[in-house]
Design an enzyme around this catalytic site. Structure first.
Site: not given
Length: 257
Positions: A20, A29
């Site tokens: 994930e 990110e």
């Protein structure tokens, strides 16, 4: 096994990699980098990644309270500085007006040029979402993600007369295996605006300040370059250019970072 995928050693290759990795606006990110490194180091030929594909969408937003609140906060900070400068000038003879432009630029970047986490509903959109970026995780490389030279493009046809207060980004990911080992059923996870249960990713909202005046049938053209911030590669910097019009008649243009 303890360690990072960049440094750990496995005794064998694997059939499946599950991760994930998705962040806000799909790529925030930069966690996909590690998945691709794991793929190149450990995935067997014909192996599968889950999710296997991802698509980033953009959609124009009509009414957005969050954008209006951002504008109001920025206006409040501008008034606060002017009041402060008046007080310092009148009572102490100190004029801080030379700092005004720099102060407002700082506030503009913080309040008007950053994304917002939101949970939108379909009725707030001025058209359906248009795909901006499509990723096949078996083919994309880390270098493709890092070195973005050519801007991404998409077109959004406006479905109603409205004021466009911003645009939103959201993503879908697909679980369909690999060409050699496809799943029996393709599963899709979407973070699109919904009137039902939202995901923890929500959507990212970016404001138009001031709003764009759109008519039904207009086309909003977008050119967007997604880059990584130099100070923190896990954060994104967007360089966006929009044109709004119809039948070759451009009424408004916007560029921002």
């Amino acid at each position: 096994v303890q360690g990072t995928v960049e440094t750990v050693t496995l005794p064998y290759m694997v059939d499946v990699i599950i991760s994930e990795w998705m962040g806000y606006f799909l790529l925030r990110e930069s966690m996909l980098d590690s998945v691709l490194i794991a793929r190149d180091r450990f995935l067997k030929p014909g192996g599968a990644l889950f999710p296997s594909h991802a698509t980033l969408f953009l959609a124009p937003v009509g009414s957005a309270k969050a954008c209006r609140e951002k504008q109001q906060t920025f206006d409040g900070e501008r008034q606060h500085f002017d009041d402060f400068n008046d007080t310092m000038t009148n009572y102490y003879g100190s004029d801080f007006s030379c700092m005004r432009a720099e102060f407002l630029e700082e506030q503009r970047k913080y309040y008007l040029q950053t994304g917002m986490f939101v949970n939108l509903t379909p009725k707030q959109l001025a058209s359906g979402g248009s795909p901006l970026l499509e990723l096949d995780l078996l083919r994309i490389t880390v270098e493709d993600l890092k070195d973005v030279e050519k801007p991404l493009t998409c077109s959004m046809r406006i479905s109603k007369d409205t004021q466009l207060e911003g645009f939103t980004g959201y993503f879908n990911v697909m679980f369909q295996g690999s060409p050699q080992n496809p799943t029996k059923e393709v599963i899709e996870l979407t973070t699109a605006p919904t009137a039902g249960t939202a995901t923890h990713w929500g959507q990212q909202l970016f404001g138009f300040f001031p709003p764009l005046q759109a008519k039904s049938g207009d086309v909003l053209e977008c050119r967007l370059r997604i880059k990584r911030q130099k100070k923190n590669h896990r954060l994104l910097q967007l360089e966006a250019a929009f044109t709004l019009g119809s039948e070759g008649n451009v009424r408004e243009k916007r560029e921002d970072t």
